[in-house]
Design an enzyme around this catalytic site. Structure first.
Site, PDB file in Angstrom:
ATOM      1  CE1 TYR A  64      -3.989   2.143   0.743  1.00  0.00           C
ATOM      2  CE2 TYR A  64      -2.377   3.384   2.015  1.00  0.00           C
ATOM      3  CZ  TYR A  64      -3.620   3.295   1.409  1.00  0.00           C
ATOM      4  OH  TYR A  64      -4.480   4.358   1.472  1.00  0.00           O
TER       5      TYR A  64
ATOM      6  CB  SER B  55     -29.950  15.158  19.752  1.00  0.00           C
ATOM      7  OG  SER B  55     -31.041  15.922  20.170  1.00  0.00           O
ATOM      8  CG  LEU B  56     -30.955   9.677  18.343  1.00  0.00           C
ATOM      9  CD1 LEU B  56     -30.132   8.405  18.415  1.00  0.00           C
ATOM     10  CD2 LEU B  56     -32.166   9.460  17.453  1.00  0.00           C
TER      11      LEU B  56
ATOM     12  CD  GLU C   4     -28.755   2.427  12.342  1.00  0.00           C
ATOM     13  OE1 GLU C   4     -28.087   3.398  12.785  1.00  0.00           O
ATOM     14  OE2 GLU C   4     -29.506   2.496  11.354  1.00  0.00           O
TER      15      GLU C   4
ATOM     16  CE  LYS D 173     -26.883   7.379  21.832  1.00  0.00           C
ATOM     17  NZ  LYS D 173     -25.590   8.015  22.035  1.00  0.00           N
TER      18      LYS D 173
ATOM     19  CG  ASP E   2     -19.629   6.820  23.954  1.00  0.00           C
ATOM     20  OD1 ASP E   2     -20.107   7.942  23.713  1.00  0.00           O
ATOM     21  OD2 ASP E   2     -19.241   6.467  25.081  1.00  0.00           O
TER      22      ASP E   2
ATOM     23  NE  ARG F 178     -26.267  16.866  17.114  1.00  0.00           N
ATOM     24  CZ  ARG F 178     -26.774  17.519  18.145  1.00  0.00           C
ATOM     25  NH1 ARG F 178     -25.961  18.039  19.041  1.00  0.00           N
ATOM     26  NH2 ARG F 178     -28.064  17.658  18.289  1.00  0.00           N
TER      27      ARG F 178
ATOM     28  CD  GLU G 293     -21.172   9.208  16.954  1.00  0.00           C
ATOM     29  OE1 GLU G 293     -22.012   9.648  16.133  1.00  0.00           O
ATOM     30  OE2 GLU G 293     -21.214   9.468  18.168  1.00  0.00           O
TER      31      GLU G 293
ATOM     32  CE1 TYR H 264     -25.519   8.982  12.995  1.00  0.00           C
ATOM     33  CE2 TYR H 264     -23.658   7.671  13.754  1.00  0.00           C
ATOM     34  CZ  TYR H 264     -24.382   8.844  13.778  1.00  0.00           C
ATOM     35  OH  TYR H 264     -23.970   9.876  14.576  1.00  0.00           O
TER      36      TYR H 264
ATOM     37  CE  LYS I 111     -27.447   8.035  26.674  1.00  0.00           C
ATOM     38  NZ  LYS I 111     -26.151   8.705  26.616  1.00  0.00           N
TER      39      LYS I 111
ATOM     40  CB  CYS J 211      12.685   7.014  42.462  1.00  0.00           C
ATOM     41  SG  CYS J 211      12.257   5.469  41.632  1.00  0.00           S
TER      42      CYS J 211
ATOM     43  CB  CYS K 247      16.424   3.748  42.091  1.00  0.00           C
ATOM     44  SG  CYS K 247      16.028   5.358  41.405  1.00  0.00           S
TER      45      CYS K 247
ATOM     46  CB  CYS L 234      12.673   8.041  38.651  1.00  0.00           C
ATOM     47  SG  CYS L 234      14.291   7.356  39.038  1.00  0.00           S
TER      48      CYS L 234
ATOM     49  CB  CYS M  76      15.602   3.510  38.081  1.00  0.00           C
ATOM     50  SG  CYS M  76      13.996   3.364  38.889  1.00  0.00           S
TER      51      CYS M  76
HETATM   52  S1  IVH Z   1     -29.020   8.540  14.288  1.00  0.00           S
HETATM   53  C1  IVH Z   1     -32.040  11.554  13.545  1.00  0.00           C
HETATM   54  N1  IVH Z   1     -27.591   6.397  14.639  1.00  0.00           N
HETATM   55  O1  IVH Z   1     -25.962   9.352  19.166  1.00  0.00           O
HETATM   56  C2  IVH Z   1     -31.024  10.526  13.779  1.00  0.00           C
HETATM   57  N2  IVH Z   1     -27.047   8.313  15.940  1.00  0.00           N
HETATM   58  O2  IVH Z   1     -27.593  10.477  21.336  1.00  0.00           O
HETATM   59  C3  IVH Z   1     -29.881  11.053  14.503  1.00  0.00           C
HETATM   60  N3  IVH Z   1     -25.114   8.010  17.411  1.00  0.00           N
HETATM   61  O3  IVH Z   1     -25.962  12.647  18.032  1.00  0.00           O
HETATM   62  C4  IVH Z   1     -28.799  10.154  14.836  1.00  0.00           C
HETATM   63  N4  IVH Z   1     -24.682   5.937  16.843  1.00  0.00           N
HETATM   64  O4  IVH Z   1     -23.926  11.215  17.486  1.00  0.00           O
HETATM   65  C5  IVH Z   1     -27.789   7.668  15.016  1.00  0.00           C
HETATM   66  N5  IVH Z   1     -26.375   4.418  14.812  1.00  0.00           N
HETATM   67  C6  IVH Z   1     -26.576   5.692  15.176  1.00  0.00           C
HETATM   68  C7  IVH Z   1     -25.751   6.332  16.119  1.00  0.00           C
HETATM   69  C8  IVH Z   1     -26.039   7.651  16.496  1.00  0.00           C
HETATM   70  C9  IVH Z   1     -24.301   6.954  17.590  1.00  0.00           C
HETATM   71  C10 IVH Z   1     -24.990   9.271  18.164  1.00  0.00           C
HETATM   72  C11 IVH Z   1     -25.139  10.513  17.339  1.00  0.00           C
HETATM   73  C12 IVH Z   1     -26.239  11.275  18.006  1.00  0.00           C
HETATM   74  C13 IVH Z   1     -26.267  10.705  19.381  1.00  0.00           C
HETATM   75  C14 IVH Z   1     -27.605  10.890  20.016  1.00  0.00           C
END
Ligand code: IVH
Length: 691
Positions: free
Chosen positions: A49, A95-96, A125, A127, A129, A148, A184, A236, A324, A418, A421, A436, A443
């Site tokens: 590569y 957000s969710l 899916e 989530k 982090d 974001r 993400e 995603y 969660k 230390c 030593c 140290c 040491c």
């Molecule tokens: S969908 C409208 N899918 O979780 C849909 N979010 O707590 C919006 N995140 O801000 C997001 N994995 O950063 C979606 N499979 C996933 C995700 C995901 C992680 C994060 C994302 C979002 C946060 C919300």
């Protein structure tokens, strides 16, 4: 699947005119990226590569007017910026809503069912982090990458995003003319741990968790720093002003994958609520096997038409929810703080805890990073503390429960000498850490840690050389540094505690086998401050041997991609020290860290002693006549023997091996495949490429 090795594909390009050669190289590099990041099935090894990338870079330097704007070489980081410009997202990044129990999840099913008047299908899916970003593509080309921000307005991190190899710069197939992809950016736990080691060695504050490490790495004003951090991306969701060419979330994930984005292999279509609940249960354990952190699952109504009907309230879609998992935390008592001396002399306070089970694992110690961290968290000996474990990451102390602090709680102080030593501790200018003041070889703690690191799984991988054995070897003055390991004898080991015939033979065989470790591991094993696994690989492929690396000037080092000035200075500083030079010379004498052989059949003269003093037995059928391998053994300075005795150094094992294999295993003699043998004598590249 066998990987193509160095030189193969690049050679084909040589006959083409420059413009076509460049196009072809770009294609090959993109295919390799796609195979690696999206299909998870690499088709090129690192050397091959890099060779393609080097050739492309050379051509672009020679013919700048032919250079392609989104060439893979543009992943080379650009210049630092003063601050990030603001960009407005094509579609707001929503957000969710969250839930943490099955009851709350059931209410979500009920809500969407009531609103739609029927039970919809779902898509589940992991989530991730990490850090949510939006990527905008115009006519299939990456135009903007943004954080974001507040959901409408993000920060323009395009230059940084371009350095992430799993993010396509150009889309595959037919994608909408304008496309915003959301996903993400994450960092694997092991990368996070080695980044923290590097940061601590450089006297910088470690990152609290992989998410902070990913976010901090992406939000760097200097894209060269981002480039040096191993970030990954998973897509995603997506938006196009012209509408998406799909009818459901499941189809969208397929389309994203076809366009060249990595997507999670754990995404699942769930026909109904029961399947969603089963997914949530299963993922609770499966997620521990992921190399990266996830903090839950995301449940989405599958049909895009249903999503549109459900709509958005405030900043949260009504068609999705995050389930969660509870963070893995527990309360216990901080019994004491001890100090560990690392291989670079840094003193790290360690929390000694009343043992407690956190997330299914018994925890009795946790790192406290440095004195400033202890002061910031105001931790006192005797405190009740909150301990958290995230995946495989070392447990950390989140906070003290001040309300439960006993009167007897005491403030801890860093010792001024230390603990190993007795040398005075010194605070290096603008470093948080204290060290140290003894050099590593004077040491015992530094030396022991250095040897353990040398032998560790990611470095020379000598099984059986844990802390207790290293301590015994040092205590009995059998070794004074890593190179001495290779001179140990059976007679020296036998009198030590925990050693018997078999274990002694086994350790010696493991040590001998480690001589064939590839150069990246050897460089990592040296423990050069600020040089972790990734940097070691870069150095290995750039210099090809330990002596060439040791002779490299700071200027030469500075030319390497993704290696910053302070790392270069640290590398040069390391090799300028006499003890380190002596170690390198010792290793080279042992045949460790040398350049691989080249030339025709048989070992060339400079490699003549890779098997010096070793006797090698062959069993089973190999890809060529036995005589050929016997010659290789002799040319590498070894002797080929007929029968397996305890004096034999290696058994090379082909197909349908005879009783020799059994015998070698019994005696703890290292057994090598044909490929491993060729690698050991440094003949592997020639053989894969040529024949
Ligand atoms: S969908 C409208 N899918 O979780 C849909 N979010 O707590 C919006 N995140 O801000 C997001 N994995 O950063 C979606 N499979 C996933 C995700 C995901 C992680 C994060 C994302 C979002 C946060 C919300």
């Amino acid at each position: 699947m066998a990987l193509s090795s160095t030189s193969g594909p690049a050679d084909l390009n040589r006959e083409l005119p420059p413009a076509e050669r460049m196009t072809r190289l770009i294609q090959q590099i993109r295919e390799a990226d796609h195979a690696y990041y999206v299909l998870d099935a690499p088709i090129l090894d690192d050397g091959a590569y890099d060779a393609l990338l080097r050739e492309l870079r050379a051509l672009e330097a020679e013919y700048p007017d032919l250079a392609n704007a989104d060439s893979p070489t543009r992943r080379v980081p650009g210049e630092p910026v003063e601050s990030f410009a603001k960009v407005s997202h094509l579609e707001s990044l929503l957000s969710l809503g969250n839930c943490m129990t099955d009851e709350e999840l059931a209410r979500f099913f009920q809500r969407v069912g009531n609103l739609l008047g029927r039970a919809p299908e779902f898509h589940c899916e992991p989530k991730f982090d990490g850090l949510s970003i939006a990527l905008v593509y115009h006519d299939g080309r990456l135009a903007v990458g943004a954080t974001r921000g507040d959901g409408s307005l993000g920060e323009d991190v395009t230059a940084n995003v371009r350095t992430i190899r799993s993010i396509p710069q150009t889309l595959r197939g037919r994608a909408p003319a304008v496309l915003q992809v959301r996903g993400e950016v994450i960092m694997d736990r092991t990368s996070f741990l080695s980044l923290n080691e590097t940061l601590i060695a450089a006297g910088e504050a470690p990152k609290a968790n992989p998410r902070n490490a990913a976010a901090g790495s992406l939000r760097q004003l200097d894209p060269r720093i981002t480039a040096s951090r191993p970030l990954r991306f998973f897509a995603y969701s997506a938006y196009s002003p012209d509408g998406l060419p799909v009818g459901s979330q499941a189809e969208l994930i397929d389309a994203l994958r076809d366009w060249g984005f990595p997507t999670s292999a754990s995404n699942r279509h769930a026909p109904g609520a029961d399947e969603v609940v089963a997914y949530v249960r299963q993922m609770e354990t499966t997620r521990r096997d992921f190399p990266f952190d996830t903090d839950g699952v995301v449940v989405k109504v599958n049909a895009l038409a249903d999503q549109a009907e459900l709509g958005v309230v405030g900043r949260e879609p009504r068609w999705a929810i995050a389930y969660k998992y509870p963070p893995e935390e527990a309360y216990t008592t901080l019994k004491n703080v001890t100090v560990q001396v690392g291989r670079t002399g840094v003193l790290t306070p360690v929390a000694e805890l009343e043992p407690i089970v956190v997330g299914g694992v018994l925890v009795s110690r946790a790192t406290l990073h440095n004195a400033r961290e202890i002061a910031r968290k105001d931790l006192r000996i005797g405190d009740t503390v909150v301990v958290r474990r995230a995946g495989e990451v070392i447990p950390e102390i989140v906070a003290a429960v001040v309300e439960r602090r006993p009167d007897t709680a005491t403030i801890w102080q860093m010792p001024d000498t230390c603990p190993s030593c007795g040398a005075p501790i010194r605070q290096v200018d603008d470093e948080v850490a204290v060290r140290c003041s003894s050099p590593a070889n004077l040491c015992r703690a530094q030396l022991a840690q250095g040897i353990e690191h040398f032998a560790s799984r990611n470095c020379m991988n000598v099984e059986g050389l844990g802390p207790a054995v290293v301590e015994a070897l040092l205590e009995n003055e059998l070794i004074h540094g890593p190179a001495d390991l290779y001179r140990l004898t059976r007679e020296q080991l036998l009198p030590l505690p925990r050693f018997a015939e078999r274990s002694a033979e086994k350790l010696l065989a493991n040590i001998a086998a480690s001589r064939s470790a590839d150069l990246g591991r050897v460089i990592d094993a040296l423990g050069i401050p600020q040089v972790g696994h990734e940097t070691a690989q870069v150095l290995a492929s750039a210099f090809g041997s330990l002596d060439r690396l040791a002779a490299a000037s700071e200027e030469q080092l500075n030319e390497l991609e993704g290696i910053g000035p302070s790392v270069c200075a640290s590398i040069r500083g390391y090799f300028d020290e006499a003890t380190n030079r002596a170690l390198v010379d010792n290793l080279l004498e042992l045949g460790i860290g040398r350049a691989p052989l080249d030339g025709a059949a048989g070992a060339s003269s400079d490699s003549g002693d890779r098997l010096a003093g070793a006797s090698v037995v062959i069993t089973g059928s190999l890809s060529r006549p036995r005589r050929y391998f016997e010659e290789l053994i002799e040319k590498a300075g070894g002797r080929s023997a007929d029968s397996v005795t305890s004096k034999v150094s290696y058994l090379v094992c082909g197909d349908a091996p005879g009783s020799k294999l059994e015998k070698a295993r019994k005696l703890g003699i290292p057994v090598l495949s044909e490929a491993e043998f060729l690698e050991l004598i440094g003949a592997s590249e020639r053989t894969t490429a040529g024949g």
